[in-house]
Motif scaffolding. Structure first.
Motif, PDB file in Angstrom:
ATOM      1  N   THR A   1      -2.975   0.302   2.485  1.00 47.02           N
ATOM      2  CA  THR A   1      -3.026   1.771   2.460  1.00 47.02           C
ATOM      3  C   THR A   1      -3.176   2.290   3.885  1.00 47.02           C
ATOM      4  OG1 THR A   1      -3.906   1.841   0.222  1.00 47.02           O
ATOM      5  CG2 THR A   1      -4.395   3.734   1.620  1.00 47.02           C
ATOM      6  N   ARG A   2      -4.036   1.644   4.658  1.00 48.57           N
ATOM      7  CA  ARG A   2      -4.208   2.035   6.059  1.00 48.57           C
ATOM      8  C   ARG A   2      -2.881   1.923   6.813  1.00 48.57           C
ATOM      9  NH1 ARG A   2      -7.928   2.356  10.468  1.00 48.57           N
ATOM     10  NH2 ARG A   2      -6.544   2.647  12.244  1.00 48.57           N
ATOM     11  N   ALA A   3      -2.125   0.864   6.528  1.00 48.73           N
ATOM     12  CA  ALA A   3      -0.845   0.679   7.227  1.00 48.73           C
ATOM     13  C   ALA A   3       0.141   1.790   6.840  1.00 48.73           C
ATOM     14  CB  ALA A   3      -0.268  -0.700   6.894  1.00 48.73           C
ATOM     15  N   ALA A   4       0.093   2.208   5.577  1.00 51.08           N
ATOM     16  CA  ALA A   4       0.991   3.285   5.132  1.00 51.08           C
ATOM     17  C   ALA A   4       0.633   4.591   5.846  1.00 51.08           C
ATOM     18  CB  ALA A   4       0.897   3.446   3.616  1.00 51.08           C
ATOM     19  N   ILE A   5      -0.662   4.835   5.998  1.00 50.95           N
ATOM     20  CA  ILE A   5      -1.124   6.036   6.713  1.00 50.95           C
ATOM     21  C   ILE A   5      -0.658   5.961   8.171  1.00 50.95           C
ATOM     22  CG2 ILE A   5      -3.197   7.203   7.595  1.00 50.95           C
ATOM     23  CD1 ILE A   5      -4.630   6.121   5.007  1.00 50.95           C
ATOM     24  N   ASP A   6      -0.869   4.795   8.777  1.00 46.06           N
ATOM     25  CA  ASP A   6      -0.450   4.608  10.176  1.00 46.06           C
ATOM     26  C   ASP A   6       1.047   4.855  10.335  1.00 46.06           C
ATOM     27  OD1 ASP A   6      -2.972   4.003  11.012  1.00 46.06           O
ATOM     28  OD2 ASP A   6      -2.681   1.827  11.062  1.00 46.06           O
ATOM     29  N   ARG A  21       8.240   9.703  -5.248  1.00 44.22           N
ATOM     30  CA  ARG A  21       7.810   8.373  -5.702  1.00 44.22           C
ATOM     31  C   ARG A  21       6.325   8.398  -6.082  1.00 44.22           C
ATOM     32  NH1 ARG A  21       9.256   5.251  -1.467  1.00 44.22           N
ATOM     33  NH2 ARG A  21       7.166   5.223  -0.589  1.00 44.22           N
ATOM     34  N   THR A  22       5.536   9.084  -5.281  1.00 42.51           N
ATOM     35  CA  THR A  22       4.092   9.168  -5.557  1.00 42.51           C
ATOM     36  C   THR A  22       3.854   9.923  -6.858  1.00 42.51           C
ATOM     37  OG1 THR A  22       3.784   9.252  -3.174  1.00 42.51           O
ATOM     38  CG2 THR A  22       1.870   9.759  -4.509  1.00 42.51           C
ATOM     39  N   GLY A  47     -11.434   7.364  -7.380  1.00 37.84           N
ATOM     40  CA  GLY A  47     -10.848   6.237  -8.114  1.00 37.84           C
ATOM     41  C   GLY A  47      -9.425   5.905  -7.699  1.00 37.84           C
ATOM     42  N   LEU A  48      -8.708   6.853  -7.119  1.00 41.16           N
ATOM     43  CA  LEU A  48      -7.322   6.568  -6.711  1.00 41.16           C
ATOM     44  C   LEU A  48      -7.252   5.909  -5.336  1.00 41.16           C
ATOM     45  CD1 LEU A  48      -5.455   9.697  -8.140  1.00 41.16           C
ATOM     46  CD2 LEU A  48      -5.403   7.351  -9.004  1.00 41.16           C
ATOM     47  N   ALA A  64      -0.285  11.423   0.845  1.00 45.37           N
ATOM     48  CA  ALA A  64       0.666  10.939  -0.171  1.00 45.37           C
ATOM     49  C   ALA A  64       1.026   9.483   0.110  1.00 45.37           C
ATOM     50  CB  ALA A  64       1.912  11.812  -0.190  1.00 45.37           C
ATOM     51  N   ALA A  65       1.186   9.125   1.393  1.00 42.79           N
ATOM     52  CA  ALA A  65       1.494   7.732   1.736  1.00 42.79           C
ATOM     53  C   ALA A  65       0.357   6.825   1.280  1.00 42.79           C
ATOM     54  CB  ALA A  65       1.724   7.598   3.243  1.00 42.79           C
ATOM     55  N   ALA A  66      -0.869   7.309   1.430  1.00 44.11           N
ATOM     56  CA  ALA A  66      -2.020   6.513   1.000  1.00 44.11           C
ATOM     57  C   ALA A  66      -2.035   6.377  -0.528  1.00 44.11           C
ATOM     58  CB  ALA A  66      -3.312   7.176   1.487  1.00 44.11           C
TER      59      ALA A  66
END
Ligand SMILES: Cc1ncc(COP(=O)(O)O)c(C=O)c1O
Length: 396
Positions: free
Chosen positions: A34-39, A61-62, A213-214, A277-279
């Motif tokens: 998730t961190r990588a998606a944010i980055d 997609r989200t 929770g998400l 959203a990326a996260a």
């Protein structure tokens, strides 16, 4: 589903490595992915390579992944900022008439599901009927007794933020469906943790945010609204993404007809929190792969073990008769303190002992709140019980 490797999943959360994290009811841990998606999103801005069509694809997609998580259709999901925005969107867009009422168990709702009702009562003159809780639980029977022919909405949290019991959502959903009452749920303490099927549960609308929770970030939420209900509601706020202009450019104005977007999409406004959203996209993807029933079984099993161990250590675990375990275990007496503090010195001292020993938990309404998710394991539970026992021995 029975073969999920929760130990492997846990290694994806660095936050599990230092102490015991039992505070998803405030905010969850995130994974390295998730961190990588944010980055990735931030890098695109840093280097000037952001691609708007790809950003819109991410949103869709989200939205679809979240819809799959709760067994809804993508058109039944709006992208919001938090729980409050989702609840307000539904409450404000209903065509309230003089004499209408709504039913709520205000004592157990988070303030963000109380203030919107006070506001609508002031603005429209409708009555807010507040029912009492029973043993710390929202009672379908009390709600049934309060409903009358003028009731238009009922609201309830799926799991309360304190003391953290499950609500019998299916029972309330049935009551509402039989009477054409809109059932509005605050799902933020359960979605992502407990298996949630909005159709089976008879939920008409449900608001969540993504930081609990998400396992995503603050500043983004989802609003589910059943298609039939969404199409009976006219949003109070309106912007480009709530209007159906087919494939037209995001800056298009259309022909002035301003047809509302289908379903819950009418509640979308302008540009989105693409980073959040990326996260959410990454974390919900992981949950879909894992399976929501498997997550629920894992978490509630651990919560049960924690409650049993703490009870056996002589601690006042808050229990309600006949309520299946949620992801939250509460210790103390309801009403014994403020939002972030406890009056009972024994509980205050236990809280300090736990936090000094690396347990991350919270206090809500005077109760110690331990809240678990898929990254917790039996060693976390054993550690908390061991610390609580040690503390008991030293103070008794
Ligand atoms: C049940 C519940 N509802 C709502 C919220 C918060 O609402 P919002 O997302 O609008 O800040 C919380 C916790 O922060 C909560 O526990």
């Amino acid at each position: 589903m029975g073969n999920v490797d929760f130990a492997a999943l846990r290694t994806r959360f660095p936050g599990t490595e230092n102490g015991v994290y039992m505070n998803v009811a405030a905010r969850g841990l995130i994974t390295r992915e998730t961190r990588a998606a944010i980055d990735g999103m931030l890098d695109a801005r840093l280097y000037g390579t952001a691609n708007k069509p790809a950003m819109f694809e991410l949103i869709e997609r989200t939205r679809s992944r979240y819809a799959a998580l709760i067994n809804a259709e993508p058109d039944e999901i709006a992208i919001t900022k938090n729980v409050s925005e989702g609840l307000n969107a539904i409450i404000a867009s209903y065509d309230w008439k003089a004499g209408d009422n709504a039913v709520i168990c205000a004592d157990l709702e988070h303030p963000n599901n109380v203030f919107p009702w006070r506001n609508v009562a002031k603005r429209t003159g409708i009555e807010i009927k507040t029912v009492a809780h029973r043993d710390g639980q929202i009672s379908p029977e009390a709600i049934a007794d309060a409903i009358d022919e003028n009731t238009r909405m009922v609201t309830a949290s799926s799991v309360t933020f304190a003391p953290g019991f499950r609500t019998d959502i299916a029972a309330i959903g049935k009551l509402c469906r039989e009477r054409d009452i809109l059932f509005l749920v605050d799902g933020v303490q359960s979605v992502g943790i407990l298996h949630t099927d909005v159709n089976d549960l008879g939920i008409d609308a449900m608001a969540v945010s993504t930081q609990k929770g998400l396992l995503g970030l603050y500043g983004m939420g989802f609003l589910y609204c059943r298609r039939e209900w969404a199409e009976r509601l006219t949003p109070v706020y309106m912007a480009r993404f709530g209007i159906d202009l087919g494939d037209a450019h995001e800056a298009a104005l259309g022909d002035g007809e301003d047809r509302l977007a289908p379903g819950a999409r009418r509640f979308d406004l302008g540009n989105y929190n693409f980073v959040a959203a990326a996260a959410a996209d990454a974390s919900i993807g992981m949950m879909l792969e894992t399976g929501t029933q498997a997550i629920e079984n894992h978490v509630t099993g651990l919560a049960n073990d924690l409650a049993t161990g703490l009870l056996e250590s002589g601690l006042p675990v808050v229990e309600a008769p006949g309520v299946a375990a949620s992801s939250i275990v509460s210790v103390g007496a309801i009403g014994e303190g403020q939002h972030d503090s406890v009056n009972d010195p024994a509980m205050a001292s236990l809280h300090d002992h736990l936090t000094e020993n690396g347990v991350n938990l919270s206090i809500r309404r005077g109760i110690l709140r331990f809240s678990l998710h898929l990254y917790n394991d039996a060693s976390d539970v054993a550690r908390v019980i061991e610390l609580a026992r040690g503390h008991n021995r030293s103070t008794n």
